[in-house]
Design an enzyme around this catalytic site. Structure first.
Site, PDB file in Angstrom:
ATOM      1  CD  GLU A  21      -3.078  -1.021   2.168  1.00 16.60           C
ATOM      2  OE1 GLU A  21      -3.014  -0.130   3.027  1.00 16.60           O
ATOM      3  OE2 GLU A  21      -4.033  -1.817   2.076  1.00 16.60           O
ATOM      4  CD  GLU A  37      -4.020  -5.764   3.470  1.00 15.74           C
ATOM      5  OE1 GLU A  37      -4.793  -4.925   3.981  1.00 15.74           O
ATOM      6  OE2 GLU A  37      -2.790  -5.681   3.527  1.00 15.74           O
TER       7      GLU A  37
HETATM    8  C1  FCB Z   1      -4.656  -2.076   5.309  1.00 11.56           C
HETATM    9  C2  FCB Z   1      -3.304  -2.492   5.824  1.00 11.56           C
HETATM   10  C3  FCB Z   1      -3.345  -3.527   6.906  1.00 11.56           C
HETATM   11  C4  FCB Z   1      -4.507  -3.324   7.839  1.00 11.56           C
HETATM   12  C5  FCB Z   1      -5.792  -3.180   7.063  1.00 11.56           C
HETATM   13  C6  FCB Z   1      -7.020  -3.034   7.903  1.00 11.56           C
HETATM   14  O1  FCB Z   1      -4.594  -0.764   4.874  1.00 11.56           O
HETATM   15  O2  FCB Z   1      -2.518  -3.002   4.778  1.00 11.56           O
HETATM   16  O3  FCB Z   1      -2.111  -3.507   7.570  1.00 11.56           O
HETATM   17  O4  FCB Z   1      -4.260  -2.253   8.652  1.00 11.56           O
HETATM   18  O5  FCB Z   1      -5.697  -2.069   6.209  1.00 11.56           O
END
Ligand code: FCB
Length: 439
Positions: A166, A348
């Site tokens: 990210e 994610e």
């Molecule tokens: C993302 C991150 C991870 C976690 C989630 C909820 O932005 O990569 O580390 O904090 O959000």
């Protein structure tokens, strides 16, 4: 779950994700101090000033945690290496740190789990942050060295590698919005961080390729950004937000350069000679990772550039206050598919809820519903032609949720942060049943 493994194509990868600082416990194993430790120690930055000193104590409990990944029938585990554990001052190797990741990777392979490595998930060694961190033009060199050290030790056994998790959070959230370490609110620092993060990605890709590592990708975060109302001003503000949040990294990584709507704000502050780095930044990748959680409703305002703010929407929200908007995952996957011609993974997706243990059980029906609806939309994107090859749930464990401390529980497995006991939630059991492999 309303889906099962059989509903996805053969070879579709189901995984779950964590990151080093959020679970390991940074006071163990010779890890050096990081900018998250000092950020958390500064009053007002992190809820209850919590840090990752102990976290889930995964450093000592990793075998039990990998058993939980295996027993839920996941194919892959997305984890990260802590730069400060591998190189406590950012440049000198700590053999104990490398040994830990060596054991961890072997532990995954012994359990039949594919190791999906992220090199950097946010814990910058303090020595480097004291030198200006991501604003320093030497960062790509230091990061390339770190990538090479990790690649030479575990690169032969990992299934995939992404250099930086990210980039928007590393650069923008941390140097423009001030919400993550190092907590700056400075457009000049942000512009430099944006560029040095991208250049560091490029340098790491080169180092990984040089060390013979296969399956190298990138992981970016996306939000479905929409105008808060039908006005022209809202449409323009949403376009600026979209450029900053969704295109600022995707476009340079795929050879399209910086978006004009972002250059408007940061162009004058980019480091001298930045154009010369753009080719290495767009080096070919083998896959692209999408982290997706929510949408944003954007309205214009009279504040400084980018003249916008987000307006609370009316959808149901998670404990993070994030609206639940599965359709946005489909839209995001289609957006990314329009820029890349490599396989895409959802790296994610998940939600926080105030989960509690009652008589040895943790019931989290809202998470089961959330995951079902998002997997449905991922499948809809595939039906529409997106080359999606896998889906990772954030997260395996409740963990350190950065500026929000330990209060926001994202895990499929509950963690009691006093006793450190793990209790699989009903969502973990549901995933295990959905992912069972039929003989
Ligand atoms: C993302 C991150 C991870 C976690 C989630 C909820 O932005 O990569 O580390 O904090 O959000």
């Amino acid at each position: 779950m309303t889906f099962s493994r059989a509903d996805l194509p053969e070879g579709f990868v189901f995984g779950t994700a964590t990151s080093a600082y959020q679970i390991e416990g940074h006071r163990f194993g010779g890890a050096g101090p990081t900018h998250w430790d000092s950020f958390a120690a500064t009053p007002g930055n992190v809820v209850r000033a919590e840090d990752g000193a102990t976290a889930c104590d995964h450093y000592h409990r990793w075998e039990e945690d990998l058993d939980l990944v295996r027993d839920a029938n996941f194919d892959a585990y997305r984890f990260s290496t802590s730069w400060a554990r591998v190189m406590p001052d950012g440049r000198t190797v700590n053999p104990e740190g490398l040994d830990f990741y060596d054991r961890l990777v072997d532990g995954m392979l012994e359990r039949g789990i594919k190791p999906a490595l992220t090199l950097y998930h946010w814990e910058l060694p303090s020595d480097l942050s004291d030198r200006g961190g991501w604003t320093n033009a030497d960062m790509p060199g230091w990061f390339g060295d770190f990538a090479e050290v990790v690649a030479r030790r575990i690169g032969d056994r990992v299934w995939s590698v992404a250099p930086i998790n990210e980039m928007w959070c590393v650069a923008w959230l941390s140097h423009f919005l001030g919400e993550h370490a190092p907590g700056l609110r400075d457009v000049r620092a942000a512009a430099r961080a944006v560029h040095h993060v991208l250049a560091s990605h490029g340098r790491a890709v080169e180092a990984l390729r040089g060390a013979g590592v296969a399956n190298v990708g990138a992981v970016c975060n996306f939000e479905d950004s929409r105008p808060a109302d039908a006005s022209a001003g809202a449409a323009e503000a949403a376009a600026r937000y979209h450029a900053i949040y969704n295109l600022l990294f995707l476009q340079p990584l795929t050879g399209g350069g910086y978006p004009d709507l972002v250059l408007e704000g940061i162009g004058a502050h980019l480091p001298r000679g930045w154009e010369g780095d753009m080719k290495a930044i767009a080096a070919p990748l083998d896959w692209f990772g999408v982290n997706y959680y929510t949408r944003r409703n954007i309205a214009p305002n009279d504040g400084p550039w980018p003249h916008l703010h987000d307006v609370p929407g009316r959808l149901e929200r998670t404990a993070m206050g994030w609206e639940i908007w599965p359709q946005g995952l489909k839209a995001t996957l289609e957006l990314v598919a329009g820029h890349v011609d490599v396989p895409i993974y959802v790296t994610e997706n998940g939600m926080a809820a105030p989960d509690e243990v009652h008589r040895g059980e943790v019931r989290d029906p809202a998470r089961i519903d959330f995951l079902n609806r998002h997997v449905d939309c991922a499948r809809a994107a595939m039906d529409a032609g997106v080359d999606l090859r896998g889906y990772f749930v954030w997260s395996l464990l409740d963990n350190y949720e950065w500026a929000l401390g330990y209060e926001k529980r994202f895990g499929l497995v509950h963690v009691d942060f006093e006793s450190l006991e793990r209790t699989p939630k009903t969502s973990w059991h549901a995933m295990r049943d959905a992912l069972r492999r039929t003989p």
